[in-house]
Every structure is written in C-alpha cells, then in structure tokens.
Motif scaffolding. Structure first.
Motif, PDB file in Angstrom:
ATOM      1  N   SER A  73       0.836  -1.195   0.000  1.00  0.00           N
ATOM      2  CA  SER A  73       0.000   0.000   0.000  1.00  0.00           C
ATOM      3  C   SER A  73       0.866   1.239   0.000  1.00  0.00           C
ATOM      4  O   SER A  73       2.015   1.206   0.424  1.00  0.00           O
ATOM      5  CB  SER A  73      -0.932   0.003   1.219  1.00  0.00           C
ATOM      6  OG  SER A  73      -0.176   0.013   2.412  1.00  0.00           O
ATOM      7  N   THR A  75       0.787   5.392   1.071  1.00  0.00           N
ATOM      8  CA  THR A  75       0.100   6.456   1.791  1.00  0.00           C
ATOM      9  C   THR A  75       0.443   7.785   1.127  1.00  0.00           C
ATOM     10  O   THR A  75       1.613   8.074   0.895  1.00  0.00           O
ATOM     11  CB  THR A  75       0.528   6.481   3.267  1.00  0.00           C
ATOM     12  OG1 THR A  75       0.187   5.233   3.863  1.00  0.00           O
ATOM     13  CG2 THR A  75      -0.183   7.602   4.000  1.00  0.00           C
ATOM     14  N   ASP A  94      -9.776  -0.785  -8.027  1.00  0.00           N
ATOM     15  CA  ASP A  94     -10.813  -1.287  -7.123  1.00  0.00           C
ATOM     16  C   ASP A  94     -11.270  -0.166  -6.188  1.00  0.00           C
ATOM     17  O   ASP A  94     -10.495   0.357  -5.396  1.00  0.00           O
ATOM     18  CB  ASP A  94     -10.254  -2.458  -6.318  1.00  0.00           C
ATOM     19  CG  ASP A  94     -11.323  -3.191  -5.528  1.00  0.00           C
ATOM     20  OD1 ASP A  94     -12.416  -2.612  -5.329  1.00  0.00           O
ATOM     21  OD2 ASP A  94     -11.075  -4.330  -5.103  1.00  0.00           O
ATOM     22  N   SER A  96     -13.701  -0.558  -3.921  1.00  0.00           N
ATOM     23  CA  SER A  96     -14.528  -1.203  -2.897  1.00  0.00           C
ATOM     24  C   SER A  96     -14.409  -0.530  -1.530  1.00  0.00           C
ATOM     25  O   SER A  96     -15.263  -0.735  -0.659  1.00  0.00           O
ATOM     26  CB  SER A  96     -14.162  -2.682  -2.779  1.00  0.00           C
ATOM     27  OG  SER A  96     -12.789  -2.850  -2.466  1.00  0.00           O
ATOM     28  N   ALA A  97     -13.367   0.278  -1.318  1.00  0.00           N
ATOM     29  CA  ALA A  97     -13.246   0.997  -0.043  1.00  0.00           C
ATOM     30  C   ALA A  97     -14.387   1.988   0.146  1.00  0.00           C
ATOM     31  O   ALA A  97     -14.705   2.375   1.272  1.00  0.00           O
ATOM     32  CB  ALA A  97     -11.901   1.726   0.018  1.00  0.00           C
ATOM     33  N   THR A  98     -15.030   2.409  -0.950  1.00  0.00           N
ATOM     34  CA  THR A  98     -16.188   3.306  -0.874  1.00  0.00           C
ATOM     35  C   THR A  98     -17.409   2.591  -1.454  1.00  0.00           C
ATOM     36  O   THR A  98     -18.165   3.174  -2.220  1.00  0.00           O
ATOM     37  CB  THR A  98     -15.919   4.607  -1.643  1.00  0.00           C
ATOM     38  OG1 THR A  98     -15.573   4.278  -3.008  1.00  0.00           O
ATOM     39  CG2 THR A  98     -14.786   5.385  -1.013  1.00  0.00           C
ATOM     40  N   SER A  99     -17.565   1.339  -1.110  1.00  0.00           N
ATOM     41  CA  SER A  99     -18.600   0.507  -1.723  1.00  0.00           C
ATOM     42  C   SER A  99     -19.997   1.018  -1.410  1.00  0.00           C
ATOM     43  O   SER A  99     -20.262   1.581  -0.361  1.00  0.00           O
ATOM     44  CB  SER A  99     -18.464  -0.934  -1.239  1.00  0.00           C
ATOM     45  OG  SER A  99     -18.609  -0.999   0.167  1.00  0.00           O
ATOM     46  N   GLU A 105     -17.374  -2.810  -8.001  1.00  0.00           N
ATOM     47  CA  GLU A 105     -16.638  -1.596  -7.646  1.00  0.00           C
ATOM     48  C   GLU A 105     -15.312  -1.533  -8.414  1.00  0.00           C
ATOM     49  O   GLU A 105     -14.426  -0.758  -8.068  1.00  0.00           O
ATOM     50  CB  GLU A 105     -16.348  -1.585  -6.141  1.00  0.00           C
ATOM     51  CG  GLU A 105     -17.586  -1.573  -5.259  1.00  0.00           C
ATOM     52  CD  GLU A 105     -18.278  -0.227  -5.268  1.00  0.00           C
ATOM     53  OE1 GLU A 105     -17.629   0.771  -5.600  1.00  0.00           O
ATOM     54  OE2 GLU A 105     -19.480  -0.182  -4.946  1.00  0.00           O
TER      55      GLU A 105
END
Length: 234
Positions: A73, A75, A94, A96-99, A105
């Motif tokens: 990851s 930052t 992707d 999906s963190a704000t799905s 997503e």
C-alpha cells in the motif's frame, strides 16, 4: 546466491529528503550480479563505493522498480511524471473501499475509438463516420450517415456498432442532432439500440401520440442523419 545487507542507509549529507526518514532499517538486496555497477532502479545504484539510493522505498531487481509484493500500500499521492499506468488484462482500479449497493466496484475498462455506420446492400454514401467512448460497460457514441443512393440497403437499420448491446429487456435510446431528406415525413425521430444487437433502428412519430411507433423506413436517396446514443454493452 550473493547478498548485500545493511542495517542503516543514509544519504551523503546525512539527510534523506522531505519524504522519508533519515535511516532505512534492515535493507536486504539478494542476487547481486558480478558487475561493476548495478542499477536497481531510478536513483538507486550499487557499485564498489557502496549503495547510492535516491528513493525512499522501493522493490526491485537489476531490471528496474518491479516485483512489488501483492498487498503493498502507498500512503499519500502517487504521481507518474512520465509514462502510463499499465493495468494487466482482467484487472483494474478497485473502489470497494467506498462501496455502495452496486454489483461491482472495479473500474476495468476505458476505450476511445471510431466506428463506421453501415446500411448494407448496394447503398452508396456521400459520407459516414462515428466515434465512441466506452467507460466500464457504458458506451457513448455519435454517428453520421449521408446516403447518396439507398439501392438495396436497409431503410431503417444501421449496423456496425463497436460493441454488442446487453440482452436485458430494454431498448437503449438516443437523440438525433440533425436530419434531412427522409423517405417519410415525421415529427419525431429517435434512434434505438435493441438488446443483444449491434444495430441502430429508427422509431418515429408522424403526429402527437401517447406511445412511440414501431420502426419506420426513413432512409432514402440523399438522407442525412446525425445521432447520439448511450447504451450498455454485453
């Protein structure tokens, strides 16, 4: 297998720049070749004088900054100053963190291109052109067809769309920007992509009505139609 191990690495002036700490603990570089200098990546070299490093964190081998471990990851912002971000086939970005409540997503497709409107048969054309943009499974396209002679060509259908429409039970409508010299007098002309096809059909109204009409033969000699359509690809 050769290895170089270092508990701490510092830049020449003892600082390491604004984006990383002064020391990088426990660096291990494996598989060092017997060369006078190895370029590990942009700003990173290994030679007889030691290790010279100009980046804060990297994963790589002698071919460049590659082989980033799965699950890594970052930052902060990631900037590409030259070149492109290349995503392997079948993969994407992707979100999906704000799905939400959607079924996917994953942003896995973007494309721009051209297509050629076709009426078939012995038709001849003064001009014809088309462009499209595909974002995910959504296709947005424009088309222009100028028919010199319709011959045995279709008077209603235009084929050649760049992607097959989804087979869901719904028509995909669009709008016409301009038309002239139609074979039939109309007050409304709507281009439609029918499910599971790569074709545009024209639905018309000749007077006020509470429902759209069926497909109408609108193309003839000298017909020009400019249109826009958005549809979902299969």
């Amino acid at each position: 297998m050769s290895e170089i191990r270092a508990d701490r690495i510092y830049s020449e002036d003892g600082s390491t720049g604004p984006s990383f700490p002064k020391a990088i603990p426990s660096l291990v570089i494996s598989g060092i070749a017997t060369a006078s200098q190895i370029n590990v990546g942009t700003g990173v070299t290994i030679d007889s004088n030691g290790i010279n490093i100009g980046v804060s964190t990297f994963y790589g081998d002698a071919s460049g900054l590659t082989n980033v471990p799965a699950g890594s990851s970052v930052t902060g912002d990631f900037t590409i100053s030259s070149g492109n971000l290349v995503v392997g086939s079948g993969y994407g970005i992707d979100f999906s963190a704000t799905s939400g409540t959607g079924t996917s997503e994953l942003f896995d497709d973007y494309e721009e291109g051209t297509w050629t409107p076709i009426v078939g048969g012995t038709a001849t054309y003064g001009a014809r052109a088309g462009t499209y943009t595909k974002i995910g499974n959504r296709v947005m396209l424009t088309g222009r067809i100028n028919i010199s002679s319709i011959g045995t060509g279709s008077q209603n259908e235009i084929t050649g769309l760049p992607f097959t429409a989804s087979s869901i039970t719904a028509n995909y409508g669009g709008s016409r920007a301009f038309f002239t010299s139609l074979a039939t007098s109309v007050v409304s002309l709507t281009p439609i992509v029918e499910p599971g096809t790569t074709s545009v059909f024209f639905y018309t109204l000749s007077a006020g009505a509470t429902a759209s009409s069926n497909k109408t033969n609108v193309k003839g000699n000298g017909t020009i139609i400019d249109f826009n359509i958005t549809y979902t690809a299969a």
